[in-house]
Design a protein around this motif. Sequence first.
Motif, PDB file in Angstrom:
ATOM      1  N   ARG A  73      12.452  -3.373   1.589  1.00 57.18           N
ATOM      2  CA  ARG A  73      12.262  -2.468   2.721  1.00 57.18           C
ATOM      3  C   ARG A  73      11.099  -1.506   2.480  1.00 57.18           C
ATOM      4  N   PHE A  74      10.757  -1.281   1.219  1.00 56.35           N
ATOM      5  CA  PHE A  74       9.579  -0.471   0.909  1.00 56.35           C
ATOM      6  C   PHE A  74       8.339  -1.343   0.716  1.00 56.35           C
ATOM      7  N   ARG A  75       8.517  -2.510   0.120  1.00 50.48           N
ATOM      8  CA  ARG A  75       7.373  -3.351  -0.243  1.00 50.48           C
ATOM      9  C   ARG A  75       6.738  -4.026   0.966  1.00 50.48           C
ATOM     10  N   ASN A 108       3.396  -3.258   2.501  1.00 46.86           N
ATOM     11  CA  ASN A 108       2.787  -2.184   1.702  1.00 46.86           C
ATOM     12  C   ASN A 108       2.550  -2.631   0.258  1.00 46.86           C
ATOM     13  N   TYR A 134       2.230  -1.104  -4.584  1.00 39.67           N
ATOM     14  CA  TYR A 134       3.240  -1.396  -5.596  1.00 39.67           C
ATOM     15  C   TYR A 134       2.843  -2.497  -6.576  1.00 39.67           C
ATOM     16  N   ARG A 175       4.620   7.200  -3.148  1.00 45.37           N
ATOM     17  CA  ARG A 175       5.448   6.024  -2.864  1.00 45.37           C
ATOM     18  C   ARG A 175       6.207   5.563  -4.104  1.00 45.37           C
ATOM     19  N   VAL A 202      10.236   5.495  -4.702  1.00 38.96           N
ATOM     20  CA  VAL A 202      10.992   4.279  -5.031  1.00 38.96           C
ATOM     21  C   VAL A 202      11.863   4.512  -6.261  1.00 38.96           C
ATOM     22  N   GLN A 233      14.789   6.561  -5.181  1.00 40.64           N
ATOM     23  CA  GLN A 233      15.721   5.833  -4.325  1.00 40.64           C
ATOM     24  C   GLN A 233      16.545   4.817  -5.110  1.00 40.64           C
ATOM     25  N   SER A 289      11.916  12.882  -2.266  1.00 36.92           N
ATOM     26  CA  SER A 289      12.324  12.383  -0.950  1.00 36.92           C
ATOM     27  C   SER A 289      12.524  13.536   0.024  1.00 36.92           C
ATOM     28  N   VAL A 336      13.257   6.158   3.682  1.00 38.21           N
ATOM     29  CA  VAL A 336      13.706   7.032   2.599  1.00 38.21           C
ATOM     30  C   VAL A 336      14.973   7.764   3.031  1.00 38.21           C
TER      31      VAL A 336
END
Length: 422
Positions: free
Chosen positions: A38-40, A43, A47, A293, A297, A300, A310, A356
Amino acid sequence: MLPAVEKPRDQVAILIEGKVQEMPSFWPNCCIYKVPQRFRRGNEEFYEPLVVSIGPYHFHQGSFPQMQIFKLKYLEAFLGRNHLSLDQCLGLVRTWEEIARRYYADPIDLSSDEFAEMMLVDAIFVLELLLRARFSEYVDDCDRIYGKLRMIQDVFHDVMLTENQIPFFVLQGLYDLVDASSKGNLKLVELTHVFFNYYATFGADHLHVPGVDHGVQHFVDFIRYYYLPPPPREDVYYEIFESPIPPSVTMLDDAGVKFAHTSKTFLLDIQFINRDLVIPNLTVDDWTETLFRNMLVFEQCHDHHTRYISQFIYFMGCMLRTSKDVDLLTEREIISSGLGSNDKLCALIDRIGQGVGFDAGTFYYRSLCTKLNAYCKVPWHKWKANLKRDYFNTPWKLASTIAAIILLVLTLIQTICSILSV
């Protein structure tokens, strides 16, 4: 009576048992994670390494072949300068293998020999990066990293990625082998601070770095530690399920809140004193998104009681809703942006904050939000701010307003005298 015939076992049950036995063990001290999808998704550039892999997650035979040569050059220089044998260092790394593997949340598909080689070569490469950043005499004319500005910037980008980490204790163990004269009697945390302070804004209160005993786990953890605010001065934790939403910068300005900046505090330490909102200087540049970011991560994925980074992004996202909000903080010299337009900065904070989450019951800025909202709800504050902005914000307006008041008073006196004389 006939003997009971043993029923043959279900083959699927046998298969499941085999899978259970082959499962990797989970350890409570894991702290190096792969970035959730969901973050990668969309984007990846923030990372994934550009030029060098550090640690096992991006370790592939033949990946970044040129950098593998540079790693071995750094290894040769490190061992030669410190009069260390390869067998000595490798033997030491082998004793750490079991503990080091437990730092990774995902299973590592490397043999014992591959893991030890990777850990030794990568750890010494990182140590050489730190040493050469502090001691320029270690950089020779053949250095293909520090000799090329673009290369060292790409390497810096890669060593602060959450997937590109090795345990800090491995670095510390090998650093302890370095002669004191070769490292200027600097502790490893001090050397690390020097390296990252070129690209990360730590604030003046962080000049005195902590000892290793505070539990640095890897570089992302190290950077995050330097952004954390001091312990709250009052109870900011309540058992409720919603976080208060702070007013925007424009709303605060309309209510007469004054904005002040400081460079002598922690980045996340925002205070509201009387009617002054004191915000530490925030520099936004090409490194900001990648830096935040990866800290996010880590927060999280890891078991942090309070997800400070966050919450900071959430707070700033509420405050900076439009480019006008950014304009106001830029004029007050609180934000320095190298992104070009203020719209880009608003979009950046919005992007970073997507997906987040944090526990509303441990919201660090709860008390601050409550005070700001309460201040904005007082009508007199807004009336006073409008009066000052419309009639007293320049010497000419002040003079004309005073003249108008005097004229009004004289006219009133003249009127009263005329009435009394009748």
